[in-house]
Design a protein around this motif. Sequence first.
Motif: not given
Lengths: 198, 476
Positions: A106, A109-110, A112-114, A116-118, A121
């Motif tokens: 987890i 996964f998390f 480098n996620t937040f 880059n998230i747009n 949406a």
Amino acid sequence: MNIELITFIIFSSLLIFTSIKVITSSNPVLSAINLVFSFFLSAVLWLLLGAEFLSIILILVYVGAVMVLFLFVVMMLDINIAKKNAAYIKYLPLGIGIFIVFNILIILFFINTFENINYNAISSINIISESNTENLGFVLFTDYILEFEIAGLILLLGILSAIILTYRKNPNNKYQDPARQIDVRKKDRLKVIKGLKE
Amino acid sequence: MFDLFYIPEIILSIGILLVIVIDLYIEKQKYFSYLLIQFLIILASFYALTEVPTHAYSSYEFSKFTSLIKFLLLVGALIIFHYTYRHLNYLNNLKIEYFTISVLGLIGTMIMISAYSLLMLYLGIELLSLALYALIGFNKASKLSSEAAIKYYILGAMSSGILLFGISLIYGFTGSIDYFEIAEQISSVNNNSVQFLGIIFGMIFITASLCFKFGAAPFHIWVPDIYQGSLVSTTILLSTLPKVAVFVVFLKLYFIPFITLAFIWSDILIFIGIASIVIGSIFALTQENMKRLLAYSAISNIGFIILAMGLVTDDGLNASLYYTIVYSFTALASFGIITHITSNSHGIEDISDLAGLSKTHPYFAILILITMLSSAGIPPLIGFHAKLMVIQALINNSYIILSVLVVLMTVISAYYYLRIIKTIYFENRENLISTYTRNNILLSINVILLLGLGVFPFIMFDITSYLASILVDISI
């Protein structure tokens, strides 16, 4: 380092500590009190996010109603302090292994996620006022009215099943049946005997 | 506005509130309350078939497909309640609350079928599982029953948590809980972006939770214990209605919002299907308890359904629909027969309890013979066509090795179905078998249909291909 981050770190680490205490302490009363603490601390986390209604509800419902009831039951039942279970230690390595693997996945996964998230949406909800409570109520009784009704059905089912699982009819109970009391006629109770003289 | 009152869910939920109140006043006449509930279900199934406004509410879907599936569920519930009333009456454990809780669970399955947003789906699943927890623990005299209820409660709560985690991830990365909007978002997302990864993450969590509710292989551990612990009438309910509802949820989730991710979930579903078939067939070999055996047989049957769905083709979809209907039909018959029989003055537990049934009760022996042969997949019966369709779909999509494995497992599973028949017809043991009725028309019709639809399989082919065609209609 801003003040929000510091508050978050303090309260979330306290939350983790109390949550671990809930499952490790051998006295059920202590576990329950630790659970109360962890509810308070998560309410603070809600406040930090600006969701004041949810944090108040968390304290009112869980601490005020559920946990107080639970504490009453625990105190009344006079439960013996549970011994450390052997099976608990036996499954500990497996549990820790799964915990580590799962969390690494987890976190990987998390991590480098937040950044880059747009967030565009997320569909915009009609915000009608500053107050959280008013907004929630507005959405709950317009867009989500059907879901709200179904939640009512779930609560009804909860009541029904709790009663049916715990209710035991005792055949020795003495009770009055008003219908039968009214139904009584004179001839059932009173017997007039004629022709009897002293 | 007033045609809304004829929606089956509304009829059932208002009616059941009335029954709860009426039952308080006529506590002694249980048969009347029971008839009232059956009348409600007949009324609801009648209105399920009439025209409804399509898509009346944004997160709740009405279409021909959902109406037909709801009709099938309501008819199934009617038959199950008929068996249940007599079974509970015979065991002196009759309470009308059993039926009210079941009807609330039935409403839950209907909500799951019609759900068009993830929140509605979750509420339907919660309503169904809460009803099942209570029904499993209903037999308070038995320790096994309470154990089963607690096991199912804890595992069910955990799987609900996993479902919610998946839903929150999907909401976070697509910005919506509505099926249609999720589908739009997913198709516009770049395959290499982080957002795409997050959606897959959420989808896998939802899949795991739904497979738990379905009782498919890596998440199957609860199935045998819960089937064994609960009353036979609860076991029928567990093995038919929720399976059909979860199957429809699978279809709608994978073929509407997640259809563009088919290249990912197809492999997952094929793996789960094969694992269920292998585990269900092999573990059933050593079971002595009748209900545990049927539980493992249910796991392997569900494997067939999921395997056919994982092919993502028209013939796979047809085969899985066909298999689901045939499976629930067969389960209704096989558990229905068991509710009618008691051995040594308790319900049927071990397979050896059935020894000598053919001498004392030849009617029930023949019913079990036909049902078990159908489950094993012997040609003139309908179970054969169901298995054939799945294997045919596998071969058409050039999964040759998998189809060989599936055929091998079918041969292994034929062993334990035939073992029950051997016990009934060839073992001489003194059992005090008794039944509370000489015959039952509904049971006979159910078993004759297994034979009749097997001889004329085209009737069922037509029904399922019609269902599949209207399912495709709504997904566009």
